[in-house]
Motif scaffolding. Structure first.
Motif, PDB file in Angstrom:
ATOM      1  N   VAL A 114       0.822  -1.168  -0.049  1.00 35.01           N
ATOM      2  CA  VAL A 114      -0.118   0.076  -0.027  1.00 35.01           C
ATOM      3  C   VAL A 114       0.836   1.190  -0.204  1.00 35.01           C
ATOM      4  O   VAL A 114       0.608   2.148  -0.760  1.00 35.01           O
ATOM      5  CB  VAL A 114      -1.032   0.014   1.146  1.00 35.01           C
ATOM      6  CG1 VAL A 114      -1.695   1.496   1.206  1.00 35.01           C
ATOM      7  CG2 VAL A 114      -1.995  -1.190   1.219  1.00 35.01           C
ATOM      8  N   LEU A 115       1.839   1.206   0.859  1.00 37.06           N
ATOM      9  CA  LEU A 115       2.792   2.686   0.764  1.00 37.06           C
ATOM     10  C   LEU A 115       3.514   2.617  -0.383  1.00 37.06           C
ATOM     11  O   LEU A 115       3.655   3.890  -0.960  1.00 37.06           O
ATOM     12  CB  LEU A 115       3.825   2.219   1.882  1.00 37.06           C
ATOM     13  CG  LEU A 115       3.282   2.309   3.283  1.00 37.06           C
ATOM     14  CD1 LEU A 115       4.379   2.020   4.544  1.00 37.06           C
ATOM     15  CD2 LEU A 115       2.904   3.953   3.558  1.00 37.06           C
ATOM     16  N   SER A 116       3.792   1.546  -0.993  1.00 38.87           N
ATOM     17  CA  SER A 116       4.482   1.626  -2.425  1.00 38.87           C
ATOM     18  C   SER A 116       3.671   2.214  -3.424  1.00 38.87           C
ATOM     19  O   SER A 116       3.964   3.029  -4.017  1.00 38.87           O
ATOM     20  CB  SER A 116       4.891   0.211  -2.831  1.00 38.87           C
ATOM     21  OG  SER A 116       5.522   0.194  -4.103  1.00 38.87           O
ATOM     22  N   ALA A 117       2.467   1.776  -3.449  1.00 36.90           N
ATOM     23  CA  ALA A 117       1.618   2.409  -4.207  1.00 36.90           C
ATOM     24  C   ALA A 117       1.235   3.964  -4.175  1.00 36.90           C
ATOM     25  O   ALA A 117       0.972   4.575  -5.048  1.00 36.90           O
ATOM     26  CB  ALA A 117       0.104   1.514  -4.135  1.00 36.90           C
ATOM     27  N   ALA A 118       1.020   4.104  -2.650  1.00 35.16           N
ATOM     28  CA  ALA A 118       0.805   5.694  -2.375  1.00 35.16           C
ATOM     29  C   ALA A 118       2.054   6.390  -2.738  1.00 35.16           C
ATOM     30  O   ALA A 118       1.843   7.493  -3.140  1.00 35.16           O
ATOM     31  CB  ALA A 118       0.740   5.608  -0.821  1.00 35.16           C
ATOM     32  N   ARG A 119       3.079   6.157  -2.581  1.00 36.04           N
ATOM     33  CA  ARG A 119       4.484   6.742  -3.091  1.00 36.04           C
ATOM     34  C   ARG A 119       4.476   6.884  -4.548  1.00 36.04           C
ATOM     35  O   ARG A 119       4.644   8.031  -5.260  1.00 36.04           O
ATOM     36  CB  ARG A 119       5.790   5.979  -2.640  1.00 36.04           C
ATOM     37  CG  ARG A 119       6.108   6.251  -1.180  1.00 36.04           C
ATOM     38  CD  ARG A 119       7.414   5.616  -0.923  1.00 36.04           C
ATOM     39  NE  ARG A 119       7.758   4.515  -1.336  1.00 36.04           N
ATOM     40  CZ  ARG A 119       7.415   3.423  -0.379  1.00 36.04           C
ATOM     41  NH1 ARG A 119       7.233   3.608   0.797  1.00 36.04           N
ATOM     42  NH2 ARG A 119       7.839   2.063  -1.022  1.00 36.04           N
ATOM     43  N   LEU A 120       4.239   5.891  -5.696  1.00 33.73           N
ATOM     44  CA  LEU A 120       4.224   5.831  -6.705  1.00 33.73           C
ATOM     45  C   LEU A 120       3.265   6.909  -7.447  1.00 33.73           C
ATOM     46  O   LEU A 120       3.547   7.755  -7.973  1.00 33.73           O
ATOM     47  CB  LEU A 120       3.997   4.506  -7.185  1.00 33.73           C
ATOM     48  CG  LEU A 120       5.356   3.520  -7.384  1.00 33.73           C
ATOM     49  CD1 LEU A 120       4.995   2.154  -7.563  1.00 33.73           C
ATOM     50  CD2 LEU A 120       6.348   4.121  -8.336  1.00 33.73           C
ATOM     51  N   GLN A 121       1.997   6.779  -6.874  1.00 26.78           N
ATOM     52  CA  GLN A 121       0.808   7.435  -7.357  1.00 26.78           C
ATOM     53  C   GLN A 121       0.684   8.772  -6.944  1.00 26.78           C
ATOM     54  O   GLN A 121       0.154   9.753  -7.752  1.00 26.78           O
ATOM     55  CB  GLN A 121      -0.470   6.560  -7.125  1.00 26.78           C
ATOM     56  CG  GLN A 121      -0.805   5.320  -7.929  1.00 26.78           C
ATOM     57  CD  GLN A 121      -1.922   4.507  -7.347  1.00 26.78           C
ATOM     58  OE1 GLN A 121      -2.984   5.129  -7.044  1.00 26.78           O
ATOM     59  NE2 GLN A 121      -1.656   3.290  -7.419  1.00 26.78           N
ATOM     60  N   HIS A 122       1.055   9.085  -5.545  1.00 21.03           N
ATOM     61  CA  HIS A 122       0.611  10.492  -5.025  1.00 21.03           C
ATOM     62  C   HIS A 122       1.879  10.941  -4.226  1.00 21.03           C
ATOM     63  O   HIS A 122       1.740  12.046  -3.645  1.00 21.03           O
ATOM     64  CB  HIS A 122      -0.538  10.562  -4.220  1.00 21.03           C
ATOM     65  CG  HIS A 122      -1.738   9.920  -4.759  1.00 21.03           C
ATOM     66  ND1 HIS A 122      -2.454  10.978  -5.746  1.00 21.03           N
ATOM     67  CD2 HIS A 122      -2.515   8.985  -5.042  1.00 21.03           C
ATOM     68  CE1 HIS A 122      -3.466  10.258  -6.349  1.00 21.03           C
ATOM     69  NE2 HIS A 122      -3.526   8.905  -5.728  1.00 21.03           N
ATOM     70  N   GLY A 123       2.922  10.375  -4.206  1.00 15.45           N
ATOM     71  CA  GLY A 123       4.285  10.839  -3.416  1.00 15.45           C
ATOM     72  C   GLY A 123       3.905  10.937  -2.088  1.00 15.45           C
ATOM     73  O   GLY A 123       4.416  11.736  -1.391  1.00 15.45           O
ATOM     74  N   LEU A 124       2.924  10.220  -1.482  1.00 17.11           N
ATOM     75  CA  LEU A 124       2.738  10.150  -0.168  1.00 17.11           C
ATOM     76  C   LEU A 124       3.700   9.450   0.814  1.00 17.11           C
ATOM     77  O   LEU A 124       4.423   8.551   0.173  1.00 17.11           O
ATOM     78  CB  LEU A 124       1.317   9.432   0.273  1.00 17.11           C
ATOM     79  CG  LEU A 124       0.013  10.020  -0.661  1.00 17.11           C
ATOM     80  CD1 LEU A 124      -1.168   9.150  -0.181  1.00 17.11           C
ATOM     81  CD2 LEU A 124      -0.255  11.465  -0.403  1.00 17.11           C
ATOM     82  N   GLU A 125       3.909  10.049   1.815  1.00 17.85           N
ATOM     83  CA  GLU A 125       5.069   9.469   2.638  1.00 17.85           C
ATOM     84  C   GLU A 125       4.533   8.514   3.733  1.00 17.85           C
ATOM     85  O   GLU A 125       5.364   7.805   4.201  1.00 17.85           O
ATOM     86  CB  GLU A 125       5.746  10.749   3.586  1.00 17.85           C
ATOM     87  CG  GLU A 125       6.615  11.736   2.407  1.00 17.85           C
ATOM     88  CD  GLU A 125       6.433  12.922   2.881  1.00 17.85           C
ATOM     89  OE1 GLU A 125       6.515  13.285   4.250  1.00 17.85           O
ATOM     90  OE2 GLU A 125       7.034  13.932   2.042  1.00 17.85           O
ATOM     91  N   ARG A 126       3.290   8.876   4.367  1.00 16.42           N
ATOM     92  CA  ARG A 126       2.763   8.132   5.368  1.00 16.42           C
ATOM     93  C   ARG A 126       1.399   7.287   5.214  1.00 16.42           C
ATOM     94  O   ARG A 126       0.834   8.045   4.254  1.00 16.42           O
ATOM     95  CB  ARG A 126       2.805   8.911   6.609  1.00 16.42           C
ATOM     96  CG  ARG A 126       3.908   9.427   7.014  1.00 16.42           C
ATOM     97  CD  ARG A 126       4.042  10.763   7.762  1.00 16.42           C
ATOM     98  NE  ARG A 126       3.237  10.462   9.180  1.00 16.42           N
ATOM     99  CZ  ARG A 126       4.142  10.360  10.056  1.00 16.42           C
ATOM    100  NH1 ARG A 126       5.230  10.299  10.042  1.00 16.42           N
ATOM    101  NH2 ARG A 126       3.562  10.148  11.423  1.00 16.42           N
ATOM    102  N   LEU A 127       0.923   6.279   6.138  1.00 17.05           N
ATOM    103  CA  LEU A 127      -0.062   5.537   5.587  1.00 17.05           C
ATOM    104  C   LEU A 127      -1.323   6.420   6.109  1.00 17.05           C
ATOM    105  O   LEU A 127      -2.292   6.376   5.299  1.00 17.05           O
ATOM    106  CB  LEU A 127      -0.072   4.185   6.356  1.00 17.05           C
ATOM    107  CG  LEU A 127      -1.263   3.400   6.116  1.00 17.05           C
ATOM    108  CD1 LEU A 127      -1.089   2.799   4.420  1.00 17.05           C
ATOM    109  CD2 LEU A 127      -1.177   2.309   7.028  1.00 17.05           C
TER     110      LEU A 127
END
Lengths: 147, 162
Positions: A114-127
């Motif tokens: 989930v974190l990997s998808a969050a970083r790749l899609q939106h550059g998010l750092e935390r859950l």
């Protein structure tokens, strides 16, 4: 007739195996997954073509596979239960920054995915920056960030 | 804040997970059967059988695969050989379901007899072995009849998988 039967048998066998193996199987095409796909296609091709290397056989097999796919896509549109059966449904894995653990475990997805998808899609750092994470029917994880 | 519009159905998902587990069980079962040789190939798949008076013996594979090469070793016992000629009849039903690529040693003559083909070999003394290299071209259960001339036949079955 034999070609069509072989083509249909292989098509439905692969459909069953990949549906039973779950959404996450081969969802992320890593280099190894790509090799695995190539091996599967090579193995399948030999069983389908048999000893008949003629153009007629190739044409019949291609038409069988494309025809089966077309027919199923029409049937899936018309009959919603069939669509749900063959494609599955999307599944929410994270809601308001909190993981839904049973769903993640059963779907073979962990927090890192989930974190990997969050970083790749939106550059998010935390859950906690994730509003929703959804396991799509394609096996990919889509992320909706908190605003 | 709006709720996510997603066609989610947890009951359906639970059914799918149960079906998946069942599917994994079936996959494991098939792999186990395959490893044990029950889906063709492998030592567990090889069988031996003999005619009532032991005039003919066969070493064969119980389960075959369509278009995959296989072998059949037929042994004619020395007391079922007349002079230097070993006569072995193979049933027509089996011959119609396989493509025989070669017979080793090469027969001196092959002739049609009622219910099959009779292979005539030159035998050098003692029991005589003939190996049939073949490829199944049919499907399902196929009867195989082997008979040394003038002796009771050996009847067995092979199963051809798609």
């Amino acid at each position: 007739m034999d070609s069509i039967a072989r083509g249909l048998a292989v098509y439905f066998f692969l459909l069953l195996v990949f549906r039973l193996s779950g959404k996450r199987t081969l969802a992320q095409t890593t280099p190894f997954d790509l090799i695995l796909l190539l091996i599967i296609s090579e193995t399948t091709q030999q069983a389908m073509v048999d000893n008949d290397h003629s153009m007629t056989n190739a044409a019949l097999l291609i038409l069988t596979l494309v025809g089966a796919d077309l027919l199923l896509s029409v049937l899936k549109l018309r009959f919603q239960p069939l669509h749900r059966l063959l494609e599955g449904l999307p599944l929410v894995l994270v809601r308001e920054g909190r993981t839904l653990d049973e769903r993640m475990k059963r779907s073979r997805v962990d927090k890192d995915d989930v974190l990997s998808a969050a970083r790749l899609q939106h550059g998010l750092e935390r859950l906690e920056d994730v509003r929703y994470a959804v396991l799509e029917t394609s096996g990919e994880i889509s992320i909706i960030p908190k605003r | 804040m709006t709720e996510l519009e997603v066609d989610e159905d947890l009951a359906h998902e639970r059914r799918a997970w149960r079906a998946q587990k069942l599917g994994w069980g079936v996959i494991t079962l098939l792999l186990t059967l395959g490893a044990a040789g029950l889906l063709g190939e492998g030592p567990a798949n090889r069988r031996t059988a003999a005619a009532e008076n032991l005039s003919v013996r066969a070493l064969y594979e119980r389960t075959l695969r369509h278009n995959a090469q296989s072998e059949l070793l037929a042994t004619v016992r020395s007391d079922a050989i007349a002079g230097e000629r070993a006569l072995l009849t193979v049933g027509q039903e089996w011959l119609s379901s396989v493509k025989v690529h070669s017979v080793v040693p090469e027969p001196e003559a092959v002739r049609a007899v009622p219910g099959g083909m009779q292979y005539e070999f030159r035998a050098a003394g003692g029991d005589f072995d003939a190996t049939f290299h073949f490829e199944p071209s049919g499907f399902g259960s196929v009867p195989l009849r082997l008979e040394a001339a003038g002796h009771p036949p050996l009847l067995l079955r092979q199963f051809i998988l798609p």
